[in-house]
Design an enzyme around this catalytic site. Structure first.
Site, PDB file in Angstrom:
ATOM      1  N   LYS A 295      -4.349   4.731   8.323  1.00 46.24           N
ATOM      2  CA  LYS A 295      -5.036   5.345   7.357  1.00 46.24           C
ATOM      3  C   LYS A 295      -5.855   6.620   7.603  1.00 46.24           C
ATOM      4  O   LYS A 295      -6.796   6.523   8.497  1.00 46.24           O
ATOM      5  CB  LYS A 295      -6.042   4.194   6.708  1.00 46.24           C
TER       6      LYS A 295
ATOM      7  N   SER B  29     -12.702  -4.035   0.091  1.00 45.91           N
ATOM      8  CA  SER B  29     -13.057  -3.383   1.455  1.00 45.91           C
ATOM      9  C   SER B  29     -14.723  -3.191   1.623  1.00 45.91           C
ATOM     10  O   SER B  29     -15.280  -2.963   0.832  1.00 45.91           O
ATOM     11  CB  SER B  29     -12.296  -2.149   1.498  1.00 45.91           C
TER      12      SER B  29
ATOM     13  N   ARG C 291       1.147  -1.353  -0.084  1.00 46.55           N
ATOM     14  CA  ARG C 291       0.066   0.059  -0.010  1.00 46.55           C
ATOM     15  C   ARG C 291       0.806   1.175   0.019  1.00 46.55           C
ATOM     16  O   ARG C 291       1.368   1.892   1.096  1.00 46.55           O
ATOM     17  CB  ARG C 291      -0.843   0.089   1.218  1.00 46.55           C
TER      18      ARG C 291
END
Length: 509
Positions: free
Chosen positions: A441, A412, A341
């Protein structure tokens, strides 16, 4: 990896109890790769040889009742001496006699590696299911086995048709017998029940040369039995077998290319000779540059799912170096899936991102852990990543599935309502969360708690679920109890003083 170089330094002794048709070809193939073959056909001889051997091959190609009894004695002796055993159940799909011999060796003895074509492996899995049913066992394992449909494969004697998903069949067999399994065919599959890889290297000429399948059993025995290989830092049974399987298939490609260059055509006679020559010339670099692997998905891979990028190490002197060091330590400790990520403040862009991603992918390949790209379809395609993970605001999953029909896709999900509005049937797994508050995040939604995991699980009892968001070792048990198959972790690993200790803590659940 340096498995071939290490094998040649050791020159492992491989005892072959193999069929009369292929003894010469098997011996020549083992010599070509750097092993030392020896043929044996009685227990008295084996008692003298086996204490010095690194592996034993049992190939039932020309079996009779006396040899069947000998195979049992041989495997029993190998087990006593801790010598790895490779079983090749030749033509066990053809009838009950061969099948019962192979089944007995698998059920009542320790087999290190099972190698067969799709018809042979499918026949053994079906026989194991029938045996479990007959014994009326009520264990969870047996229930799982009986609930899975075994692939139907057309067989004729020692020959077999291929199967659409050789990796899935290998995984079924690995779970049924608790044995590392290799299924060979146009595409090969290898599985230990947790890791599953399909290998698309090879040549269509191999089935036209008698003994290429049987030689592979001895060939893999040399890779898994060598003590020199076992001392390598990167060694594990799965990795060594996968490397050997790939080397064998790459040799077939090299042989076909040589035939085209020398004779402008590929024919069985010249291919056989050039195949032996290719094994002799084979190097670890050949395998590294030519391997064509495809990681397949199973829900156990969600167990310890590590996610990170260089932005998670921005407080270090060199975020790229720190990230690579942490990722490799986590891989060594046993994470089961990795997602790159690389996004947000401080993340890499452009060529630097591509270069970093390639390094991470190479690490994941070394440890046979799926390499997943987060929300970067172009880079996933460029690198041929094992899969992608997307959020609700990323590319629509139907377009992602069209673009990556055979890749692992994660989606997700935040709530049962979001689940209902999503095409989850196109995903291999869903990431549900955040379970707890998280700083990793910046755009994270409100925490849903373990109860949020349970709410989604109540909607779908079967879909693989990985929980994400603020998860620690201490909270993992509760999350698993609420329906998650595994946990995704960022900061608990990236900020750990002892990465291996933390990963192993997660693996306990």
């Amino acid at each position: 990896m340096t498995y071939i170089a290490a094998l040649r330094r050791k020159n492992p002794l491989v005892i072959c109890l193999t069929n009369d048709v292929v003894k010469n070809f098997t011996a020549n193939g083992l010599l070509a790769i750097g092993a030392s073959p020896a043929m044996s056909s009685c227990i008295e001889d084996l008692r003298d040889l086996l204490p010095y051997a690194q592996a034993l091959l049992v190939n039932i190609g020309t079996v009779n009742p006396e040899l069947g009894a000998f195979y049992k004695q041989a495997v029993t002796l190998a087990n006593e001496l801790a010598v790895p055993v490779v079983l090749d159940p030749v033509a066990c799909s053809a009838g009950a006699f061969r099948r019962e011999i192979a089944l007995d060796l698998l059920v009542n003895h320790k087999i290190t590696l099972l190698r067969g074509n799709a018809g042979e492996i499918a026949a053994l899995v079906q026989a194991k299911h029938e045996l479990d049913s007959k014994n009326a066992t009520e264990s969870i394992t047996s229930v799982n086995h009986k609930s899975e449909k075994v692939a139907e494969v057309s067989s004729k004697g020692v020959d077999s048709a291929g199967v659409a998903k050789p990796g899935a069949l290998a995984e079924q067999c690995a779970k049924a017998f608790q044995v590392l399994t290799v299924v060979t065919g146009p595409v090969d599959g290898i599985s230990n029940g947790l890791k599953t890889v399909e290998v698309t290297n090879g040549s269509a000429m191999m089935p036209l040369v008698v003994g290429t399948g049987c030689l592979l059993g001895g060939f893999l025995a040399a890779f898994i039995g060598s003590k020199e290989l076992q001392r390598l830092e990167e060694y594990d049974l799965f990795s060594a077998t996968l490397w050997g399987l790939t080397a064998y298939s790459v040799a077939a490609e090299m042989a076909a290319e040589t035939c085209e260059n020398l004779y402008q055509r590929v024919e069985p006679g010249s291919f056989q000779i050039e195949f032996l020559n290719a094994l002799y010339r084979m190097s670890d670099e050949d395998v590294k540059t030519r391997k064509n692997w495809h990681m397949t998905f199973n829900r156990e891979q969600l167990g310890v799912y590590f996610i990170c990028g260089t932005q998670d190490f921005k407080e270090t002197d060199n975020s790229e170096t720190a990230a690579l060091r942490c990722i490799e330590m986590a891989l060594q400790a046993g994470i089961t899936m990795f997602q790159l990520r690389e996004k947000g403040v401080g993340s890499l862009k452009g060529a630097a991102k591509v270069s970093f991603a390639k390094k991470v992918q190479e690490l994941c390949e070394t440890y046979q852990v799926p390499f997943i790209m987060n929300d970067d379809m172009d880079l996933a395609e460029e690198l041929d990543a094992d899969g992608v993970h997307i959020g609700q605001d990323d590319d629509p999953i139907e377009l992602v599935r069209q673009r990556f029909p055979n890749k692992i896709i994660g989606l997700s999900i935040h709530s049962p309502e979001e689940y209902a509005d999503s095409q989850v049937e196109l995903a291999d797994y869903i990431g549900v969360g955040p379970v707890y508050g998280t700083q990793s995040k910046g755009d994270a939604k409100a925490p849903i708690g373990p109860e949020g995991i349970q709410a989604v699980r109540n909607v779908d009892a079967e879909i693989p679920i990985v929980a994400i968001g603020g998860i620690t070792v201490e909270t993992t048990a509760t999350i698993r109890e609420h329906g998650a198959d595994g946990v995704s972790i960022i900061s608990a690993i990236t900020k750990a003083n002892d990465v291996a200790k933390v990963v192993k803590g997660f693996k306990k659940f």
